[in-house]
Scaffold this motif. Structure first.
Motif, PDB file in Angstrom:
ATOM      1  N   THR A   1       0.813  -1.086   0.049  1.00  0.00           N
ATOM      2  CA  THR A   1       0.179  -0.109   0.015  1.00  0.00           C
ATOM      3  C   THR A   1       0.957   1.234   0.061  1.00  0.00           C
ATOM      4  O   THR A   1       1.767   1.311   0.858  1.00  0.00           O
ATOM      5  N   ILE A   2       0.620   2.016  -0.723  1.00  0.00           N
ATOM      6  CA  ILE A   2       1.573   3.374  -1.080  1.00  0.00           C
ATOM      7  C   ILE A   2       0.771   4.427   0.070  1.00  0.00           C
ATOM      8  O   ILE A   2      -0.472   4.734   0.318  1.00  0.00           O
ATOM      9  N   THR A   3       1.680   4.790   1.046  1.00  0.00           N
ATOM     10  CA  THR A   3       1.248   5.697   2.055  1.00  0.00           C
ATOM     11  C   THR A   3       2.020   7.198   2.071  1.00  0.00           C
ATOM     12  O   THR A   3       1.638   7.919   3.042  1.00  0.00           O
ATOM     13  N   GLY A   4       2.885   7.310   1.041  1.00  0.00           N
ATOM     14  CA  GLY A   4       3.487   8.557   1.279  1.00  0.00           C
ATOM     15  C   GLY A   4       3.582   9.175  -0.025  1.00  0.00           C
ATOM     16  O   GLY A   4       3.274   8.653  -1.149  1.00  0.00           O
ATOM     17  N   MET A   5       3.622  10.644  -0.256  1.00  0.00           N
ATOM     18  CA  MET A   5       3.151  11.461  -1.283  1.00  0.00           C
ATOM     19  C   MET A   5       4.428  11.106  -2.185  1.00  0.00           C
ATOM     20  O   MET A   5       4.124  10.939  -3.509  1.00  0.00           O
ATOM     21  N   GLY A   6       5.684  10.913  -1.949  1.00  0.00           N
ATOM     22  CA  GLY A   6       6.469  10.715  -2.803  1.00  0.00           C
ATOM     23  C   GLY A   6       6.606   9.252  -3.428  1.00  0.00           C
ATOM     24  O   GLY A   6       6.788   9.021  -4.730  1.00  0.00           O
ATOM     25  N   ALA A   7       6.130   8.272  -2.562  1.00  0.00           N
ATOM     26  CA  ALA A   7       5.930   6.802  -3.376  1.00  0.00           C
ATOM     27  C   ALA A   7       4.621   7.020  -4.396  1.00  0.00           C
ATOM     28  O   ALA A   7       4.790   6.221  -5.437  1.00  0.00           O
ATOM     29  N   LEU A   8       3.780   7.986  -4.044  1.00  0.00           N
ATOM     30  CA  LEU A   8       2.601   7.960  -4.757  1.00  0.00           C
ATOM     31  C   LEU A   8       3.046   8.702  -6.353  1.00  0.00           C
ATOM     32  O   LEU A   8       2.605   8.028  -7.378  1.00  0.00           O
TER      33      LEU A   8
ATOM     34  N   GLU B   1      -4.416  -5.073  -3.391  1.00  0.00           N
ATOM     35  CA  GLU B   1      -4.356  -3.937  -2.606  1.00  0.00           C
ATOM     36  C   GLU B   1      -5.873  -3.771  -1.570  1.00  0.00           C
ATOM     37  O   GLU B   1      -5.680  -3.221  -0.526  1.00  0.00           O
ATOM     38  N   ASP B   2      -6.779  -4.234  -2.180  1.00  0.00           N
ATOM     39  CA  ASP B   2      -8.216  -4.218  -1.209  1.00  0.00           C
ATOM     40  C   ASP B   2      -8.336  -5.543  -0.814  1.00  0.00           C
ATOM     41  O   ASP B   2      -8.905  -5.347   0.401  1.00  0.00           O
ATOM     42  N   THR B   3      -8.472  -6.570  -1.515  1.00  0.00           N
ATOM     43  CA  THR B   3      -8.916  -7.884  -0.931  1.00  0.00           C
ATOM     44  C   THR B   3      -7.834  -8.715  -1.602  1.00  0.00           C
ATOM     45  O   THR B   3      -7.566  -8.908  -2.672  1.00  0.00           O
ATOM     46  N   GLU B   4      -7.393  -9.626  -0.519  1.00  0.00           N
ATOM     47  CA  GLU B   4      -6.594 -10.713  -0.714  1.00  0.00           C
ATOM     48  C   GLU B   4      -7.162 -11.799  -1.749  1.00  0.00           C
ATOM     49  O   GLU B   4      -8.240 -12.037  -1.937  1.00  0.00           O
ATOM     50  N   GLY B   5      -6.322 -11.997  -2.904  1.00  0.00           N
ATOM     51  CA  GLY B   5      -6.570 -12.993  -3.921  1.00  0.00           C
ATOM     52  C   GLY B   5      -7.116 -12.439  -4.969  1.00  0.00           C
ATOM     53  O   GLY B   5      -7.717 -12.961  -6.033  1.00  0.00           O
ATOM     54  N   VAL B   6      -7.531 -10.897  -5.076  1.00  0.00           N
ATOM     55  CA  VAL B   6      -8.133 -10.253  -6.143  1.00  0.00           C
ATOM     56  C   VAL B   6      -7.228  -9.267  -6.528  1.00  0.00           C
ATOM     57  O   VAL B   6      -6.498  -8.664  -6.003  1.00  0.00           O
ATOM     58  N   ALA B   7      -6.973  -9.278  -7.785  1.00  0.00           N
ATOM     59  CA  ALA B   7      -6.046  -8.343  -8.664  1.00  0.00           C
ATOM     60  C   ALA B   7      -6.700  -7.573  -9.702  1.00  0.00           C
ATOM     61  O   ALA B   7      -7.720  -8.253 -10.460  1.00  0.00           O
ATOM     62  N   CYS B   8      -6.238  -6.402 -10.141  1.00  0.00           N
ATOM     63  CA  CYS B   8      -6.849  -5.759 -11.309  1.00  0.00           C
ATOM     64  C   CYS B   8      -5.802  -5.098 -12.137  1.00  0.00           C
ATOM     65  O   CYS B   8      -4.619  -4.593 -11.698  1.00  0.00           O
ATOM     66  N   VAL B   9      -6.072  -4.878 -13.325  1.00  0.00           N
ATOM     67  CA  VAL B   9      -5.201  -4.077 -14.381  1.00  0.00           C
ATOM     68  C   VAL B   9      -6.206  -3.202 -15.108  1.00  0.00           C
ATOM     69  O   VAL B   9      -7.305  -3.433 -15.397  1.00  0.00           O
ATOM     70  N   GLY B  10      -5.622  -1.872 -15.278  1.00  0.00           N
ATOM     71  CA  GLY B  10      -6.586  -0.979 -15.755  1.00  0.00           C
ATOM     72  C   GLY B  10      -5.691  -0.125 -16.744  1.00  0.00           C
ATOM     73  O   GLY B  10      -4.442   0.197 -16.499  1.00  0.00           O
ATOM     74  N   ALA B  11      -6.540   0.438 -17.689  1.00  0.00           N
ATOM     75  CA  ALA B  11      -5.799   1.248 -18.696  1.00  0.00           C
ATOM     76  C   ALA B  11      -6.756   2.353 -19.206  1.00  0.00           C
ATOM     77  O   ALA B  11      -7.787   2.172 -19.300  1.00  0.00           O
TER      78      ALA B  11
ATOM     79  N   LYS C   1      -6.979 -13.657  -8.324  1.00  0.00           N
ATOM     80  CA  LYS C   1      -5.513 -13.893  -8.556  1.00  0.00           C
ATOM     81  C   LYS C   1      -5.225 -15.613  -8.511  1.00  0.00           C
ATOM     82  O   LYS C   1      -5.173 -16.068  -7.530  1.00  0.00           O
ATOM     83  N   PRO C   2      -4.752 -16.077  -9.851  1.00  0.00           N
ATOM     84  CA  PRO C   2      -4.215 -17.298 -10.155  1.00  0.00           C
ATOM     85  C   PRO C   2      -2.863 -17.524  -9.400  1.00  0.00           C
ATOM     86  O   PRO C   2      -2.124 -16.758  -8.952  1.00  0.00           O
ATOM     87  N   ARG C   3      -2.372 -18.647  -9.326  1.00  0.00           N
ATOM     88  CA  ARG C   3      -1.099 -19.200  -8.774  1.00  0.00           C
ATOM     89  C   ARG C   3      -0.127 -18.493  -9.506  1.00  0.00           C
ATOM     90  O   ARG C   3       0.942 -17.820  -8.908  1.00  0.00           O
ATOM     91  N   ASP C   4      -0.124 -18.202 -10.759  1.00  0.00           N
ATOM     92  CA  ASP C   4       0.873 -17.677 -11.658  1.00  0.00           C
ATOM     93  C   ASP C   4       0.571 -16.511 -12.031  1.00  0.00           C
ATOM     94  O   ASP C   4       0.120 -16.416 -13.298  1.00  0.00           O
ATOM     95  N   TRP C   5       0.322 -15.441 -11.002  1.00  0.00           N
ATOM     96  CA  TRP C   5      -0.209 -14.083 -11.633  1.00  0.00           C
ATOM     97  C   TRP C   5       0.560 -13.627 -12.736  1.00  0.00           C
ATOM     98  O   TRP C   5      -0.146 -12.926 -13.615  1.00  0.00           O
TER      99      TRP C   5
END
Length: 78
Positions: free
Chosen positions: A1-8, A26-36, A55-59
């Motif tokens: 999780t990003i917590t600082g302005m520099g990291a963001l 980031e929100d839920t264990e086992g769930v992943a997203c890609v956006g464009a 999220k599959p085993r070989d993400w």
């Protein structure tokens, strides 16, 4: 999780450079997203698309497939 302005700001720069964003449990264990961003022929942003799934085993292999498909949908097929 990003917590600082520099990291963001750093993550935003990396996202812009690669052309897509990743949410890796980031929100839920086992769930992943890609956006464009979806752009028109002139390059203006007109929308966004994201893919969310369990999220599959070989993400990384699945991630590469999703990114490739997102790129194809944005006209990078040629």
């Amino acid at each position: 999780t990003i917590t600082g302005m520099g990291a963001l700001l750093g993550e935003l720069a990396r996202t812009a450079a690669r052309g897509y964003a990743v949410d890796d449990e980031e929100d839920t264990e086992g769930v992943a997203c890609v956006g464009a961003c979806v752009r028109d022929r002139g390059g203006a942003a007109i929308g966004a698309i994201s893919v969310t799934g369990l999220k599959p085993r070989d993400w990384r292999l699945s991630l590469e497939e999703v990114i490739r498909e997102l790129a194809l949908q944005q006209g990078e097929r040629e």
